[in-house]
Motif scaffolding. Structure first.
Motif, PDB file in Angstrom:
ATOM      1  N   LEU A 230      -7.526  -2.465  76.551  1.00 55.44           N
ATOM      2  CA  LEU A 230      -7.696  -1.847  77.869  1.00 55.44           C
ATOM      3  C   LEU A 230      -6.360  -1.810  78.586  1.00 55.44           C
ATOM      4  O   LEU A 230      -5.535  -2.705  78.422  1.00 55.44           O
ATOM      5  CB  LEU A 230      -8.660  -2.676  78.720  1.00 55.44           C
TER       6      LEU A 230
ATOM      7  N   GLU B 172      -7.903  -3.924  84.046  1.00 55.26           N
ATOM      8  CA  GLU B 172      -8.372  -5.294  83.828  1.00 55.26           C
ATOM      9  C   GLU B 172      -9.857  -5.407  84.185  1.00 55.26           C
ATOM     10  O   GLU B 172     -10.309  -4.780  85.144  1.00 55.26           O
ATOM     11  CB  GLU B 172      -7.542  -6.306  84.632  1.00 55.26           C
ATOM     12  N   PRO B 173     -10.595  -6.177  83.400  1.00 56.52           N
ATOM     13  CA  PRO B 173     -12.000  -6.377  83.744  1.00 56.52           C
ATOM     14  C   PRO B 173     -12.098  -7.092  85.097  1.00 56.52           C
ATOM     15  O   PRO B 173     -11.288  -7.984  85.372  1.00 56.52           O
ATOM     16  CB  PRO B 173     -12.513  -7.291  82.625  1.00 56.52           C
ATOM     17  N   TYR B 174     -13.040  -6.673  85.907  1.00 55.39           N
ATOM     18  CA  TYR B 174     -13.257  -7.347  87.191  1.00 55.39           C
ATOM     19  C   TYR B 174     -14.325  -8.423  86.954  1.00 55.39           C
ATOM     20  O   TYR B 174     -15.472  -8.091  86.636  1.00 55.39           O
ATOM     21  CB  TYR B 174     -13.715  -6.330  88.241  1.00 55.39           C
TER      22      TYR B 174
ATOM     23  N   CYS C 123     -14.088  -2.393  85.960  1.00 57.39           N
ATOM     24  CA  CYS C 123     -12.670  -2.631  85.663  1.00 57.39           C
ATOM     25  C   CYS C 123     -11.820  -2.148  86.823  1.00 57.39           C
ATOM     26  O   CYS C 123     -12.228  -1.240  87.556  1.00 57.39           O
ATOM     27  CB  CYS C 123     -12.241  -1.841  84.429  1.00 57.39           C
TER      28      CYS C 123
ATOM     29  N   ALA D  54      -9.582   3.380  85.010  1.00 57.17           N
ATOM     30  CA  ALA D  54     -10.547   2.316  85.328  1.00 57.17           C
ATOM     31  C   ALA D  54     -11.938   2.674  84.797  1.00 57.17           C
ATOM     32  O   ALA D  54     -12.638   1.828  84.222  1.00 57.17           O
ATOM     33  CB  ALA D  54     -10.577   2.076  86.836  1.00 57.17           C
TER      34      ALA D  54
ATOM     35  N   ASP E   5     -12.044   2.628  80.881  1.00 59.69           N
ATOM     36  CA  ASP E   5     -11.945   1.257  80.375  1.00 59.69           C
ATOM     37  C   ASP E   5     -13.211   0.460  80.707  1.00 59.69           C
ATOM     38  O   ASP E   5     -13.661  -0.356  79.899  1.00 59.69           O
ATOM     39  CB  ASP E   5     -10.692   0.572  80.926  1.00 59.69           C
ATOM     40  N   ALA E   6     -13.797   0.714  81.867  1.00 57.18           N
ATOM     41  CA  ALA E   6     -15.059   0.035  82.199  1.00 57.18           C
ATOM     42  C   ALA E   6     -16.127   0.429  81.181  1.00 57.18           C
ATOM     43  O   ALA E   6     -16.895  -0.413  80.697  1.00 57.18           O
ATOM     44  CB  ALA E   6     -15.493   0.397  83.616  1.00 57.18           C
TER      45      ALA E   6
ATOM     46  N   ARG F  27     -15.314  -1.157  77.705  1.00 59.43           N
ATOM     47  CA  ARG F  27     -15.605  -2.600  77.684  1.00 59.43           C
ATOM     48  C   ARG F  27     -17.119  -2.834  77.617  1.00 59.43           C
ATOM     49  O   ARG F  27     -17.598  -3.705  76.910  1.00 59.43           O
ATOM     50  CB  ARG F  27     -15.008  -3.254  78.923  1.00 59.43           C
TER      51      ARG F  27
END
Ligand SMILES: CC(C)(COP(=O)(O)OP(=O)(O)OC[C@H]1O[C@@H](n2cnc3c(N)ncnc32)[C@H](O)[C@@H]1OP(=O)(O)O)[C@@H](O)C(=O)NCCC(=O)NCCS
Length: 288
Positions: free
Chosen positions: A74, A77-79, A86, A131, A134-135, A138
């Motif tokens: 990614l 970044e993962p939240y 993300c 974002a 990537d969200a 993931r």
């Protein structure tokens, strides 16, 4: 961005065959590099490339693994406080790096859209797409899927501006996006609409408060940390309006705050979580 000549001395190698590559940097400046390259297999030169020219760009640690293996890593970044979410906090220092990732993240429709945007809009729009994709990736990896390139996730929008998400790995994935400058946040969920918003905490005028909130809502605003709570209320309205797919439509009072329960507020019946992250508030709708 260009090359003078490429000469081949044999048939194309088989897929997966490894070649040795020697690069002679002939010239480099702050933004450009010029080189000659030689590719060889078991000591025999297979190809020579003369006058290869490329743009130079930064390759910071945070982008390195996504540059090397975009299908596995990614950029956002993962939240950690919200599943399927993300965020991107890092700005590309150069438009060369931004365009590099645009070409890796965006499909044909998206890249045409990106190219038509102003420079400032390009950055925030791309941050939101990164974002979102990537969200989604993931989330899909969490469901057991293997490598997925960002370009396999399409994020387009409906006529009202609501982002829509399509991929071949899962049906009915939905998405919501928010950005402030280069910070962007996106959240995906399957089978139900979601809304997310991101707002900077700042001191707002009393006329803002009066136009944004009804008298009943203003009574719910705590006296301490008022700027922060105004922002939480506002972000909660935006998140709810995005979940509905309408946006605020210039009328924030259509989305009345009805209760405050800790950091959660209710917009009408809809529970909305709010959380402070530095000088920002992130708000997201929860299932009713
Ligand atoms: C369109 C709106 C959702 C924009 O929200 P915003 O807080 O200004 O901006 P954000 O960064 O949080 O969100 C923008 C993203 O929302 C998404 N979005 C846009 N329209 C949307 C809609 N109808 N439904 C759901 N999401 C939408 C998009 O993904 C957009 O980003 P993108 O265009 O880069 O893809 C909307 O609520 C709005 O118009 N707000 C303006 C403020 C306002 O109405 N003020 C009233 C005066 S008192």
């Amino acid at each position: 961005v260009g090359l003078d000549a490429a000469t081949f001395f044999g048939p194309h190698p088989a897929i997966g065959e490894r070649l040795d590559c020697t690069v002679w940097i002939r010239r480099h400046g702050a933004r450009q590099v010029r080189a000659d390259l030689e590719l060889s297999s078991e000591g025999r030169v297979w190809a020579q490339i003369k006058g290869w020219e490329d743009r130079r760009m930064e390759s910071e640690l945070w982008m390195w693994t996504a540059m090397q293996y975009p299908q596995l890593n990614l950029l956002a970044e993962p939240y950690p406080h919200l599943e399927g979410c993300c965020l991107t906090r890092q700005a590309f220092a150069s438009s060369a790096a931004r365009d590099f990732f645009a070409r890796r993240y965006l499909d044909g429709t998206e890249i045409a859209r990106y190219r038509a945007l102003s420079q400032r809009r390009k950055s925030e729009w791309l941050a939101g797409r990164i974002a979102a994709k990537d969200a989604a990736r993931r989330w899909l990896w969490g469901q057991g899927h293997g490598p997925i390139f960002p370009i396999e996730i399409a994020v387009h929008e409906d006529p009202g501006g609501r982002p829509t998400l399509r991929c071949s790995y899962a049906d009915d994935l939905r998405v919501s996006i928010a950005h402030k400058g280069v910070t962007a946040v996106a959240r995906v969920a399957q089978g139900h609409d979601v809304g997310i918003d991101l707002e900077r905490i700042e001191s707002r005028t009393s006329s803002f408060e009066e136009s944004a909130f009804t008298a009943a809502e203003r009574r719910l605003l705590p006296d301490v940390d008022r700027d922060e709570w105004q922002t939480r209320f506002w972000a909660a309205k935006e998140a709810t309006a995005k979940r509905l797919g309408t946006g605020l439509g210039g009328d924030p009072r259509r989305f009345p705050i009805s209760a405050v329960e800790g950091e959660r507020v209710r917009v009408g019946e809809c529970p909305v979580a709010t959380r402070r992250e530095g000088d920002m508030i992130i708000a997201w709708t929860e299932k009713e």
